[in-house]
Design an enzyme around this catalytic site. Structure first.
Site, PDB file in Angstrom:
ATOM      1  N   ASP A  18     -23.079  10.603 110.775  1.00  0.00           N
ATOM      2  CA  ASP A  18     -23.606   9.558 109.768  1.00  0.00           C
ATOM      3  C   ASP A  18     -24.970   9.310 110.035  1.00  0.00           C
ATOM      4  O   ASP A  18     -25.432   9.948 111.209  1.00  0.00           O
ATOM      5  CB  ASP A  18     -22.813   7.972 109.754  1.00  0.00           C
ATOM      6  N   PHE A  19     -25.898   8.809 109.199  1.00  0.00           N
ATOM      7  CA  PHE A  19     -27.289   8.515 109.494  1.00  0.00           C
ATOM      8  C   PHE A  19     -27.517   7.191 109.821  1.00  0.00           C
ATOM      9  O   PHE A  19     -27.656   6.753 110.843  1.00  0.00           O
ATOM     10  CB  PHE A  19     -28.149   8.858 108.315  1.00  0.00           C
ATOM     11  N   ASP A  20     -27.376   6.296 108.850  1.00  0.00           N
ATOM     12  CA  ASP A  20     -27.966   4.900 109.256  1.00  0.00           C
ATOM     13  C   ASP A  20     -26.956   4.221 110.203  1.00  0.00           C
ATOM     14  O   ASP A  20     -25.745   4.119 110.112  1.00  0.00           O
ATOM     15  CB  ASP A  20     -27.922   4.038 107.739  1.00  0.00           C
ATOM     16  N   ASP A 183     -20.619   4.244 111.976  1.00  0.00           N
ATOM     17  CA  ASP A 183     -20.786   2.969 112.342  1.00  0.00           C
ATOM     18  C   ASP A 183     -20.063   1.785 111.262  1.00  0.00           C
ATOM     19  O   ASP A 183     -20.351   0.662 111.514  1.00  0.00           O
ATOM     20  CB  ASP A 183     -22.468   2.493 112.610  1.00  0.00           C
TER      21      ASP A 183
END
Length: 236
Positions: A18-20, A183
Site C-alpha cells: 500500500d502507499f498511504d 494499514d
C-alpha cells in the site's frame, strides 16, 4: 504464511505494498503525502532481489511515480480502475454539497473516483459518521460503490477495490510467493485476496493511528508504521 518463507523464495516472490500509511506517513493534506526518504533506496535494492515489487493504491499511478522514483516498480493506481469514465458531474456536485456542510472536509477528485476526507474537520470521526450514510446512499442510487479508509469515504465505479486489484496483479505476475503490507480497511480485502491464491503468502499490518483492529488480528506480522515496514523490507 511465514516471513521467513517469503524471504527464502524472494527471487520468485511479489512484494506488494500500500502507499498511504504504509510507505508514506498519513498527513492532513492528501496532496502533501510523500514516502519516507529511505523508501526509494530500500525498494530499489529490493527490486533487484525480489521477483517483483509493486504498489497498489487508490491514488493515481502518476502521483506515485512522481514521488517514488524506483526503477522497475509496478504501480497499480486507482485500485486498477482506468482513469475514465469519470464520476458523473451530478454525483460530484452532491459530494461537494455534503463536504461543504462539514467545515474542513475536502474532496479529492481522482477522475475515476472521488474521496471525501474529514481529517481536517474539528471532529473528524463525527464528521465521517455524519456523511457516511448519505454518501453510501448516493453511490447506491447511481449504481456506484463506496468504501472507507482512515477518515475518508470514497465513491467509485463498481468492481473497484484492493482485493480485485491485488488478485489481478498476482495473476499477471504469477509469483511463487507473495507478501502484502497495508494499514487500512481496504487492505483487509487485499489480505483475503492474497490468501485465496494458494501461494505461500505473508500479510503485514503496518500499525499506526486508526489502523483497524481487524487488520492487526488477521495479519501474520505487525510492524510499527512506515519506518517499521522499511526495517522489515531491508532485512529480507
Amino acid at each position: 504464511m511465514s516471513l521467513a518463507t517469503i524471504s527464502a523464495h524472494l527471487a520468485e516472490a511479489a512484494i506488494v505494498l500500500d502507499f498511504d500509511g504504509t510507505l508514506a506517513p498519513i498527513v492532513d493534506d492528501p496532496a502533501a503525502a510523500r514516502p519516507l526518504p529511505d523508501a526509494a533506496p530500500v525498494l530499489t535494492d529490493l527490486s533487484k532481489r525480489a521477483g517483483a515489487v509493486a504498489v497498489v493504491t487508490g491514488r493515481p499511478e502518476a502521483f506515485v511515480r512522481d514521488v517514488l522514483d524506483v526503477r522497475g516498480l509496478e504501480v497499480v493506481g486507482l485500485y486498477g480502475l482506468p482513469p475514465s469514465p469519470v464520476i458523473p458531474d451530478n454525483v460530484r456536485a452532491e459530494l461537494a454539497r455534503l463536504a461543504s456542510a462539514e467545515p474542513g472536509a475536502e474532496l479529492e477528485d481522482k477522475g475515476a473516483s472521488v474521496a471525501l476526507h474529514t481529517r481536517r474537520t474539528p471532529d473528524p470521526d463525527a464528521a465521517l459518521a455524519r456523511v457516511r450514510e448519505p454518501v453510501r446512499a448516493l453511490a447506491a442510487s447511481r449504481g456506484l460503490t463506496s468504501f472507507e479508509g482512515k477518515l475518508v469515504i470514497e465513491v467509485s465505479p463498481p468492481g473497484a477495490g484492493k482485493g480485485v486489484a491485488v488478485e489481478q496483479l498476482l495473476r499477471r505476475l504469477a509469483p511463487r510467493a507473495a507478501l502484502y503490507a497495508g494499514d487500512d480497511l481496504p487492505d483487509i480485502e487485499a489480505f483475503d485476496a492474497l490468501r485465496r491464491t494458494g501461494l505461500e503468502v505473508c500479510c503485514v499490518a503496518v500499525v499506526g493511528s486508526g489502523t483497524p483492529e481487524r487488520l492487526v488480528e488477521i495479519a501474520d506480522v505487525q510492524v510499527q508504521g512506515p519506518l517499521g515496514l522499511l526495517e522489515l523490507l531491508r532485512a529480507m
